[in-house]
Design a protein around this motif. Structure first.
Motif, PDB file in Angstrom:
ATOM      1  N   LYS A   1       9.989  -9.679  -1.604  1.00 13.64           N
ATOM      2  CA  LYS A   1      10.408  -8.293  -1.357  1.00 13.64           C
ATOM      3  C   LYS A   1      11.223  -7.772  -2.539  1.00 13.64           C
ATOM      4  O   LYS A   1      11.053  -6.635  -2.975  1.00 13.64           O
ATOM      5  CB  LYS A   1      11.213  -8.197  -0.069  1.00 13.64           C
ATOM      6  CG  LYS A   1      11.574  -6.779   0.288  1.00 13.64           C
ATOM      7  CD  LYS A   1      12.249  -6.690   1.640  1.00 13.64           C
ATOM      8  CE  LYS A   1      12.597  -5.237   1.942  1.00 13.64           C
ATOM      9  NZ  LYS A   1      13.162  -5.084   3.275  1.00 13.64           N
TER      10      LYS A   1
ATOM     11  N   PRO B   1       7.414  -3.770   7.794  1.00 12.54           N
ATOM     12  CA  PRO B   1       8.320  -4.652   7.048  1.00 12.54           C
ATOM     13  C   PRO B   1       7.578  -5.806   6.371  1.00 12.54           C
ATOM     14  O   PRO B   1       6.622  -6.350   6.918  1.00 12.54           O
ATOM     15  CB  PRO B   1       9.270  -5.182   8.124  1.00 12.54           C
ATOM     16  CG  PRO B   1       9.195  -4.182   9.225  1.00 12.54           C
ATOM     17  CD  PRO B   1       7.794  -3.631   9.193  1.00 12.54           C
ATOM     18  N   ILE B   2       8.031  -6.147   5.181  1.00 13.54           N
ATOM     19  CA  ILE B   2       7.436  -7.262   4.448  1.00 13.54           C
ATOM     20  C   ILE B   2       7.906  -8.551   5.111  1.00 13.54           C
ATOM     21  O   ILE B   2       9.100  -8.835   5.160  1.00 13.54           O
ATOM     22  CB  ILE B   2       7.836  -7.211   2.961  1.00 13.54           C
ATOM     23  CG1 ILE B   2       7.233  -5.958   2.328  1.00 13.54           C
ATOM     24  CG2 ILE B   2       7.402  -8.472   2.229  1.00 13.54           C
ATOM     25  CD1 ILE B   2       7.740  -5.641   0.939  1.00 13.54           C
TER      26      ILE B   2
ATOM     27  N   GLU C   1       5.880  -1.020   2.552  1.00 18.05           N
ATOM     28  CA  GLU C   1       6.461  -1.012   3.897  1.00 18.05           C
ATOM     29  C   GLU C   1       6.085   0.248   4.669  1.00 18.05           C
ATOM     30  O   GLU C   1       5.961   0.205   5.891  1.00 18.05           O
ATOM     31  CB  GLU C   1       7.976  -1.188   3.826  1.00 18.05           C
ATOM     32  CG  GLU C   1       8.352  -2.617   3.459  1.00 18.05           C
ATOM     33  CD  GLU C   1       9.846  -2.882   3.483  1.00 18.05           C
ATOM     34  OE1 GLU C   1      10.644  -1.973   3.172  1.00 18.05           O
ATOM     35  OE2 GLU C   1      10.202  -4.029   3.812  1.00 18.05           O
TER      36      GLU C   1
ATOM     37  N   LEU D   1       8.958  -6.788  -5.424  1.00 17.81           N
ATOM     38  CA  LEU D   1       8.304  -5.495  -5.168  1.00 17.81           C
ATOM     39  C   LEU D   1       9.300  -4.343  -5.243  1.00 17.81           C
ATOM     40  O   LEU D   1       8.968  -3.249  -5.701  1.00 17.81           O
ATOM     41  CB  LEU D   1       7.602  -5.507  -3.807  1.00 17.81           C
ATOM     42  CG  LEU D   1       6.438  -6.483  -3.666  1.00 17.81           C
ATOM     43  CD1 LEU D   1       5.895  -6.467  -2.240  1.00 17.81           C
ATOM     44  CD2 LEU D   1       5.340  -6.172  -4.672  1.00 17.81           C
ATOM     45  N   ALA D   2      10.526  -4.591  -4.812  1.00 12.83           N
ATOM     46  CA  ALA D   2      11.565  -3.556  -4.864  1.00 12.83           C
ATOM     47  C   ALA D   2      12.012  -3.287  -6.297  1.00 12.83           C
ATOM     48  O   ALA D   2      12.534  -2.210  -6.594  1.00 12.83           O
ATOM     49  CB  ALA D   2      12.761  -3.968  -4.007  1.00 12.83           C
TER      50      ALA D   2
ATOM     51  N   ASP E   1       9.696 -12.390  10.562  1.00 16.45           N
ATOM     52  CA  ASP E   1       9.410 -11.160  11.300  1.00 16.45           C
ATOM     53  C   ASP E   1      10.238 -11.197  12.572  1.00 16.45           C
ATOM     54  O   ASP E   1       9.988 -11.987  13.474  1.00 16.45           O
ATOM     55  CB  ASP E   1       7.920 -11.078  11.623  1.00 16.45           C
ATOM     56  CG  ASP E   1       7.513  -9.753  12.211  1.00 16.45           C
ATOM     57  OD1 ASP E   1       8.399  -8.970  12.620  1.00 16.45           O
ATOM     58  OD2 ASP E   1       6.300  -9.485  12.286  1.00 16.45           O
TER      59      ASP E   1
ATOM     60  N   ASN F   1      13.261 -17.181   4.695  1.00 12.20           N
ATOM     61  CA  ASN F   1      13.961 -15.925   4.407  1.00 12.20           C
ATOM     62  C   ASN F   1      14.203 -15.771   2.910  1.00 12.20           C
ATOM     63  O   ASN F   1      14.093 -14.667   2.368  1.00 12.20           O
ATOM     64  CB  ASN F   1      15.275 -15.832   5.185  1.00 12.20           C
ATOM     65  CG  ASN F   1      15.045 -15.431   6.619  1.00 12.20           C
ATOM     66  OD1 ASN F   1      14.122 -14.692   6.941  1.00 12.20           O
ATOM     67  ND2 ASN F   1      15.878 -15.937   7.507  1.00 12.20           N
TER      68      ASN F   1
ATOM     69  N   ALA G   1       7.929  -1.749  -2.972  1.00  9.17           N
ATOM     70  CA  ALA G   1       8.289  -2.231  -1.631  1.00  9.17           C
ATOM     71  C   ALA G   1       8.367  -1.064  -0.647  1.00  9.17           C
ATOM     72  O   ALA G   1       7.907  -1.183   0.489  1.00  9.17           O
ATOM     73  CB  ALA G   1       9.617  -2.981  -1.664  1.00  9.17           C
ATOM     74  N   ASP G   2       8.935   0.065  -1.065  1.00  9.18           N
ATOM     75  CA  ASP G   2       9.010   1.248  -0.196  1.00  9.18           C
ATOM     76  C   ASP G   2       7.620   1.682   0.247  1.00  9.18           C
ATOM     77  O   ASP G   2       7.387   1.984   1.417  1.00  9.18           O
ATOM     78  CB  ASP G   2       9.677   2.430  -0.920  1.00  9.18           C
ATOM     79  CG  ASP G   2      11.130   2.201  -1.256  1.00  9.18           C
ATOM     80  OD1 ASP G   2      11.818   1.449  -0.531  1.00  9.18           O
ATOM     81  OD2 ASP G   2      11.591   2.798  -2.257  1.00  9.18           O
TER      82      ASP G   2
ATOM     83  N   ASN H   1      10.792 -14.946   1.342  1.00  5.34           N
ATOM     84  CA  ASN H   1      10.449 -13.571   1.698  1.00  5.34           C
ATOM     85  C   ASN H   1      11.310 -12.586   0.904  1.00  5.34           C
ATOM     86  O   ASN H   1      10.816 -11.579   0.397  1.00  5.34           O
ATOM     87  CB  ASN H   1      10.636 -13.353   3.199  1.00  5.34           C
ATOM     88  CG  ASN H   1       9.948 -12.117   3.693  1.00  5.34           C
ATOM     89  OD1 ASN H   1       8.732 -12.095   3.832  1.00  5.34           O
ATOM     90  ND2 ASN H   1      10.723 -11.076   3.966  1.00  5.34           N
ATOM     91  N   GLY H   2      12.583 -12.899   0.778  1.00  2.00           N
ATOM     92  CA  GLY H   2      13.486 -12.035   0.016  1.00  2.00           C
ATOM     93  C   GLY H   2      13.099 -11.947  -1.449  1.00  2.00           C
ATOM     94  O   GLY H   2      13.214 -10.885  -2.070  1.00  2.00           O
TER      95      GLY H   2
END
Length: 159
Positions: A121, A87-88, A82, A124-125, A95, A114, A78-79, A117-118
């Motif tokens: 994210k 931002p993802i 991004e 990926l994080a 967005d 949300n 994710a880092d 999306n979370g």
């Protein structure tokens, strides 16, 4: 959903940097271009973007080059994504700067984006550069996170 080629190449390049020496030594763009097969101008562009995002540190001159700014275990996919893509945000609903949906006032799905999306994210994080730079497990040890015998329940259906 698909990452841009540049984001994909950034992950490939960062994984190669982590394999090479992690955050302990300096590398150069020519070395990583050769190791990854990426064009040198692309690697140079990625070094600039990743440096601006604080994921790598670069130094010019004799003994210069770049290195990871943090240990590979603390840098997530994710880092990296991004740093290249921003931002993802799967939809314009999540967005914070965009509100260009023609059905946003009556959309009944919007409150749920949300969470979706979370989840993306978060996935990926949850994958670190250390994991991506390690040798893959033998095929017999790789386990699917979801059983092929199980069919996911529909919304509202009992599991």
């Amino acid at each position: 959903m698909r990452l841009s080629s540049l984001a994909d190449y950034a992950v490939v390049m960062m994984a190669a940097a982590a394999r090479h020496c992690g955050a302990s030594c300096r590398l150069n763009a020519t070395l990583l271009a050769g190791e990854t097969g990426l064009p040198l101008p692309t690697v140079q562009k990625l070094v600039s973007k990743l440096s601006a995002a604080g994921l790598i540190e670069s130094a010019r001159g004799t003994g210069g080059g770049f290195r990871l700014a943090r240990p590979p275990a603390t840098i997530s996919v994710a880092d990296i994504v991004e740093a290249i893509e921003g931002p993802i945000a799967l939809t314009s609903c999540v967005d914070s700067g965009k509100h260009d949906c023609c059905v946003q006032d009556s959309c009944r799905v919007k409150p749920h984006w949300n969470a979706v999306n979370g989840a993306v994210k978060g996935a990926l994080a949850g994958i670190t550069l250390s994991q991506l730079s390690a040798s893959p497990a033998p095929a017999a040890e790789v386990q699917s996170p979801v059983s092929v015998d199980r069919v996911p329940a529909l919304a509202g259906e009992q599991v």
